[in-house]
Design an enzyme around this catalytic site. Structure first.
Site, PDB file in Angstrom:
ATOM      1  CB  ILE A  12       5.181   3.434   5.686  1.00  0.00           C
ATOM      2  CG1 ILE A  12       5.539   3.279   4.408  1.00  0.00           C
ATOM      3  CG2 ILE A  12       4.753   2.863   6.576  1.00  0.00           C
ATOM      4  CD1 ILE A  12       6.834   1.979   3.765  1.00  0.00           C
ATOM      5  CG  ASP A  67      -3.952   5.473  -1.859  1.00  0.00           C
ATOM      6  OD1 ASP A  67      -3.254   5.661  -0.782  1.00  0.00           O
ATOM      7  OD2 ASP A  67      -5.000   4.951  -2.393  1.00  0.00           O
ATOM      8  CG  ASN A  68       0.472   6.060  -0.426  1.00  0.00           C
ATOM      9  OD1 ASN A  68      -0.477   7.016   0.842  1.00  0.00           O
ATOM     10  ND2 ASN A  68      -0.233   5.462  -0.113  1.00  0.00           N
ATOM     11  CG  HIS A 105      -3.504   3.085   6.078  1.00  0.00           C
ATOM     12  ND1 HIS A 105      -5.125   3.361   6.291  1.00  0.00           N
ATOM     13  CD2 HIS A 105      -3.139   3.023   4.300  1.00  0.00           C
ATOM     14  CE1 HIS A 105      -5.420   3.845   5.196  1.00  0.00           C
ATOM     15  NE2 HIS A 105      -4.548   3.198   4.164  1.00  0.00           N
ATOM     16  CG  ASN A 157      -5.584   8.712   0.488  1.00  0.00           C
ATOM     17  OD1 ASN A 157      -4.268   7.932   0.221  1.00  0.00           O
ATOM     18  ND2 ASN A 157      -6.800   7.628  -0.011  1.00  0.00           N
ATOM     19  CD  GLU A 217      -2.137   2.407   1.293  1.00  0.00           C
ATOM     20  OE1 GLU A 217      -2.945   3.059   0.749  1.00  0.00           O
ATOM     21  OE2 GLU A 217      -0.927   2.512   2.164  1.00  0.00           O
ATOM     22  CG  ASN A 236      -5.415   7.327   3.735  1.00  0.00           C
ATOM     23  OD1 ASN A 236      -4.134   6.955   3.218  1.00  0.00           O
ATOM     24  ND2 ASN A 236      -6.379   6.770   3.622  1.00  0.00           N
ATOM     25  CG  ASP A 237       0.219   8.624   4.259  1.00  0.00           C
ATOM     26  OD1 ASP A 237       0.971   8.137   4.780  1.00  0.00           O
ATOM     27  OD2 ASP A 237       0.634   9.912   3.123  1.00  0.00           O
ATOM     28  CG  HIS A 273      -5.855   1.095  10.130  1.00  0.00           C
ATOM     29  ND1 HIS A 273      -6.573   2.448  11.119  1.00  0.00           N
ATOM     30  CD2 HIS A 273      -5.254   1.210   8.915  1.00  0.00           C
ATOM     31  CE1 HIS A 273      -5.939   3.370  10.000  1.00  0.00           C
ATOM     32  NE2 HIS A 273      -5.443   2.428   8.554  1.00  0.00           N
TER      33      HIS A 273
END
Ligand SMILES: *[C@@H]1O[C@H](CO)[C@@H](O)[C@H](O)[C@H]1NC(C)=O
Length: 357
Positions: free
Chosen positions: A117, A270-271, A115, A225, A55, A169-170, A135
């Site tokens: 990092i 996303d990331n 999740h 996110n 992820e 999330n991040d 989580h």
């Protein structure tokens, strides 16, 4: 009685009209009808041993990539019941063989569900602090470890929980124990998290955390996110995945942020990874978020990698670097370049290493 029934029928009608309208809205926001054309890179190979997601990925300056795998998240597909793990992948070694990061005593590895990092390198003693969003049992917390390169292990330092960190999330680390974190939902409860998507409200936040001070530093995100920082540490970048945009925020002396602008990306990004030399942003994105629910292996979510160059200029350049309909890699969530190769990770699928053109 008749009136009550009539009122009930009207209310039920209104509610279903509302939900129907929201579902149409959601399909639009998820880019459900977007067609994706293949845009492949040369020499892509799957990283053996990473089959259940990668992820988030962060690459240290020496070419060691740290990878979080095995994420289980409400509403997302997941194909392993095993706990999540962290891996180390040496990009300087041709074999591309991931090694599981051993976690020292004092940490519950059975419930590990990593999740986002981020790493922080201490300028004084060059120690590397690894921050991991975790989580366990659907909770939301941040773990801090110290990375020991010599024996591919990490030493558990502490767990951070806070009311403001309710759906993290991040994160991006900015000190040995301080970071900025995104909340991707307003609610912390797993059921409410899924229902809130129907409301589509800009209720999500970015939070600054240090042992001395915790505060909301940015809000009005539909779903905040990926988060990362510019090489000069002056700007933060946040992906509002449901707004299809990357926000640029300026960092102040007191760690507060002010909004600068949003750059549209046309995908659910996303990331975010930032190239330390060029300052370019690299994102793993979901070109068709509608294909997550319900998941159909015959028609899987595809993948897309987007790069933003010159983000602080009047006209940033937004480029699609890679796109795949899911036949090579499904649900890309991160992409990060290193010396001519691009490492692409996924929420629940494999990881690819491709040559950049
Ligand atoms: C993806 O595209 C290829 C052609 O490049 C096609 O053969 C394949 O069936 C497509 N897969 C999906 C899942 O749409």
């Amino acid at each position: 009685m008749g009136r009550l029934i009539a009122l009930g029928v009207i209310l039920a009608g209104l509610l279903s009209a509302f939900i129907g309208y929201r579902i149409v809205e959601l399909r639009r926001i998820a880019l459900s009808s977007r067609e994706l054309h293949q845009n492949h890179l040369p020499n892509c190979r799957a990283i053996k041993g990473l089959e259940y997601g990668s992820e988030d990925i962060t690459i240290l300056p020496n070419g060691l990539a740290i990878i979080s795998t095995g994420l289980k998240y409400p509403g997302m597909p997941s194909f392993s019941d095993a706990p999540g793990k962290l891996y180390l992948l040496d990009l300087e070694n041709e074999r591309l063989k991931p090694v599981e990061l051993r976690i020292g005593r004092g940490f519950d590895v059975e419930s590990f569900n990593p999740h986002g990092i981020s790493v922080y390198t201490d300028e004084k003693d060059l120690s590397v602090h690894l921050f991991v969003v975790n989580h366990p049992e659907d909770k939301s917390q941040v773990e801090i470890f110290r990375f020991v390169e010599e024996d591919s292990s990490i030493v558990y330092v502490k767990t951070i929980q806070h009311d403001l960190l309710h759906s993290v999330n991040d994160i991006v680390a900015v000190g040995p124990e301080s970071f900025y974190a995104t909340n991707d939902r307003y609610f912390g409860n797993a059921v409410l998290k899924q229902l809130e998507i129907l409301l589509l409200q800009p209720w999500c936040t970015v939070v600054y955390y240090s042992p001395e001070e915790v505060m909301v530093v940015a809000d009005t995100f539909y779903s905040a996110n990926g988060i990362n920082i510019s090489p000069d540490n002056k700007y933060l970048y946040v992906s509002d995945i449901l707004d299809h945009s990357i926000s640029v925020l300026e960092r102040h002396e007191n760690n507060g942020l002010s909004y600068v602008k949003s750059v549209p990306v046309g995908s659910l990004c996303d990331n975010i990874e930032v190239d330390g030399d060029t300052g370019d942003l690299w994102m793993g994105c979901h070109p068709n978020g509608g294909k997550f629910y319900p998941y159909n292996p015959e028609d899987p979510p595809g993948s897309e990698v987007i790069q933003i160059q010159n983000i602080h200029s009047e006209k940033p350049t937004v480029t699609q670097v890679y796109a795949d309909n899911g036949s090579m890699i499904e649900a890309s969530s991160v992409a990060t370049p290193y010396k001519g190769v691009l490492l692409i990770g996924s929420v629940y699928h494999k990881a690819l290493c491709c040559d950049l053109k």
